[in-house]
Design a protein around this motif. Structure first.
Motif, PDB file in Angstrom:
ATOM      1  N   ARG A  57       0.701  -1.207  -0.026  1.00  0.00           N
ATOM      2  CA  ARG A  57      -0.050   0.146  -0.056  1.00  0.00           C
ATOM      3  C   ARG A  57       0.754   1.368   0.092  1.00  0.00           C
ATOM      4  O   ARG A  57       0.296   2.258  -0.017  1.00  0.00           O
ATOM      5  CB  ARG A  57      -0.876   0.142   1.205  1.00  0.00           C
ATOM      6  CG  ARG A  57      -1.727  -1.254   1.304  1.00  0.00           C
ATOM      7  CD  ARG A  57      -3.143  -1.018   1.900  1.00  0.00           C
ATOM      8  NE  ARG A  57      -3.906  -0.208   1.029  1.00  0.00           N
ATOM      9  CZ  ARG A  57      -5.319   0.461   1.135  1.00  0.00           C
ATOM     10  NH1 ARG A  57      -5.744   0.360   2.483  1.00  0.00           N
ATOM     11  NH2 ARG A  57      -5.969   1.019   0.399  1.00  0.00           N
ATOM     12  N   ASN A  60       3.635   4.943  -4.614  1.00  0.00           N
ATOM     13  CA  ASN A  60       2.967   5.914  -4.979  1.00  0.00           C
ATOM     14  C   ASN A  60       2.728   6.353  -6.404  1.00  0.00           C
ATOM     15  O   ASN A  60       1.813   6.982  -6.781  1.00  0.00           O
ATOM     16  CB  ASN A  60       4.117   7.555  -4.616  1.00  0.00           C
ATOM     17  CG  ASN A  60       3.968   7.559  -2.993  1.00  0.00           C
ATOM     18  OD1 ASN A  60       3.106   7.600  -2.408  1.00  0.00           O
ATOM     19  ND2 ASN A  60       5.572   7.621  -2.752  1.00  0.00           N
ATOM     20  N   LYS A  88      -0.873   7.892  -7.181  1.00  0.00           N
ATOM     21  CA  LYS A  88      -1.836   8.013  -6.212  1.00  0.00           C
ATOM     22  C   LYS A  88      -1.828   9.216  -5.431  1.00  0.00           C
ATOM     23  O   LYS A  88      -0.701  10.256  -5.509  1.00  0.00           O
ATOM     24  CB  LYS A  88      -1.348   7.133  -4.911  1.00  0.00           C
ATOM     25  CG  LYS A  88      -1.571   5.677  -5.073  1.00  0.00           C
ATOM     26  CD  LYS A  88      -1.018   4.573  -3.900  1.00  0.00           C
ATOM     27  CE  LYS A  88      -1.300   3.196  -4.034  1.00  0.00           C
ATOM     28  NZ  LYS A  88      -0.889   2.487  -2.942  1.00  0.00           N
ATOM     29  N   PRO A  89      -3.114   9.715  -5.044  1.00  0.00           N
ATOM     30  CA  PRO A  89      -4.249   9.042  -4.691  1.00  0.00           C
ATOM     31  C   PRO A  89      -5.455   8.804  -5.805  1.00  0.00           C
ATOM     32  O   PRO A  89      -6.448   8.140  -5.838  1.00  0.00           O
ATOM     33  CB  PRO A  89      -4.678   9.468  -3.284  1.00  0.00           C
ATOM     34  CG  PRO A  89      -4.622  10.948  -3.676  1.00  0.00           C
ATOM     35  CD  PRO A  89      -3.311  10.918  -4.217  1.00  0.00           C
ATOM     36  N   MET A 138      -9.084   3.110  -8.913  1.00  0.00           N
ATOM     37  CA  MET A 138      -8.307   3.806  -8.015  1.00  0.00           C
ATOM     38  C   MET A 138      -8.323   3.601  -6.632  1.00  0.00           C
ATOM     39  O   MET A 138      -7.318   3.328  -5.738  1.00  0.00           O
ATOM     40  CB  MET A 138      -8.460   5.288  -8.322  1.00  0.00           C
ATOM     41  CG  MET A 138      -8.059   5.874  -9.445  1.00  0.00           C
ATOM     42  SD  MET A 138      -6.137   5.542  -9.783  1.00  0.00           S
ATOM     43  CE  MET A 138      -5.509   6.282  -8.416  1.00  0.00           C
ATOM     44  N   ASP A 142      -4.691  -1.340  -4.774  1.00  0.00           N
ATOM     45  CA  ASP A 142      -3.500  -2.061  -3.909  1.00  0.00           C
ATOM     46  C   ASP A 142      -4.171  -3.607  -3.893  1.00  0.00           C
ATOM     47  O   ASP A 142      -3.607  -4.524  -3.126  1.00  0.00           O
ATOM     48  CB  ASP A 142      -3.684  -1.607  -2.706  1.00  0.00           C
ATOM     49  CG  ASP A 142      -2.729  -0.283  -2.451  1.00  0.00           C
ATOM     50  OD1 ASP A 142      -1.955   0.117  -3.491  1.00  0.00           O
ATOM     51  OD2 ASP A 142      -3.276   0.769  -1.808  1.00  0.00           O
TER      52      ASP A 142
END
Length: 263
Positions: A57, A60, A88-89, A138, A142
């Motif tokens: 997680r 970036n 991200k994010p 999005m 992860d």
């Protein structure tokens, strides 16, 4: 006197019944909690197998490039060069270029800070469905680590039959519930990596294979997506880069005017 004794006997019967029901409820709750803890523990092993929660997680940006074979009703089997750029994010660009192979068109999806749009053969389009799909892309980027940390509850499915895609002896099935949505993961008994993800009550199935090491993470380089029982897409990544530098101007390409919320 007899009436009072009868009343007392009925009262004790009621107390005993309530007590038994309460004990059964508590036993079921303890059992269910135990099963939930076991399910999350198994899912946790999967997160560790791919590199751990921090690595899974903590990245970036991601750049992935490869080939997609799509199976569209009425269009047949199509092939495209695919590139994904994720920051991200809340920024991504997904480019699908079919013109490189056997069909003269391309389409590119964009998501930037809550706004989504797509470009199809130089025409810009927007729709609630595109927005919803990219928001979900999005949010769950992860993969198994997202569901491990964000889900409300977990459960095990002990008896799973064989099917045409995987033998039941190969995996353990864990269910995750988040905000009312249920996702199932089939996790390898051999190395705990995710082999399959089942969504929308079985309407969408993703198979994961060809795991490779990328900057501390073990990632699948081959994904097959089935929709309503039919093969929909076959992704084979040639390369995946994590924390690669991305020129953020690509997330502004062909961006439609941002709606004025005050109007």
């Amino acid at each position: 006197m007899k009436r009072r004794n009868a009343f007392g006997t009925d009262l004790w019967k009621t107390v005993i019944v309530v007590s038994v029901l309460t004990l059964l409820f508590l036993a079921h709750a303890v059992y269910s909690q135990g099963e939930a803890d076991k399910a999350k523990q198994i899912l946790g092993k999967s997160v560790e197998a791919i590199g751990g929660e921090k690595n899974a997680r903590g990245w970036n940006s991601r750049v992935a490039k490869g080939i997609m074979t799509a199976y569209y009703p009425g269009w047949g089997k199509l092939k495209a060069n695919v590139s994904q750029f994720v920051k991200k994010p809340d920024k991504c660009k997904i480019d699908n270029d079919f013109s490189a192979y056997d069909h003269p068109f391309f389409y590119t999806y964009y998501y930037n800070c809550g706004q989504a749009w797509m470009v199809v053969n130089l025409m810009v389009r927007q729709s609630p469905r595109v927005t919803e799909n990219l928001e979900n892309f999005m949010e769950t980027i992860d993969g198994v680590a997202y569901y491990y940390t964000e889900c409300d509850s977990f459960f095990l499915m002990e008896e799973v039959p064989d099917d045409s895609l995987l033998a039941a002896s190969e995996f353990e099935r864990v269910g995750c519930i988040h905000e009312g949505d249920t996702v199932l993961f089939d996790l390898s008994r051999k190395d705990h990596t995710p082999l399959r993800m089942i969504e929308d009550g079985g309407a969408e199935i993703t198979l994961f294979s060809d795991y490779r090491k990328v900057k501390g993470l073990t990632l699948p380089f081959h994904l097959k997506v089935y929709r309503n029982g039919a093969l929909h897409g076959d992704h084979i990544w040639d390369e995946i880069k994590l924390d690669a530098k991305i020129d953020e101007t690509i997330f502004e390409e062909d961006r439609p005017p941002i709606p004025d919320e005050e109007s």
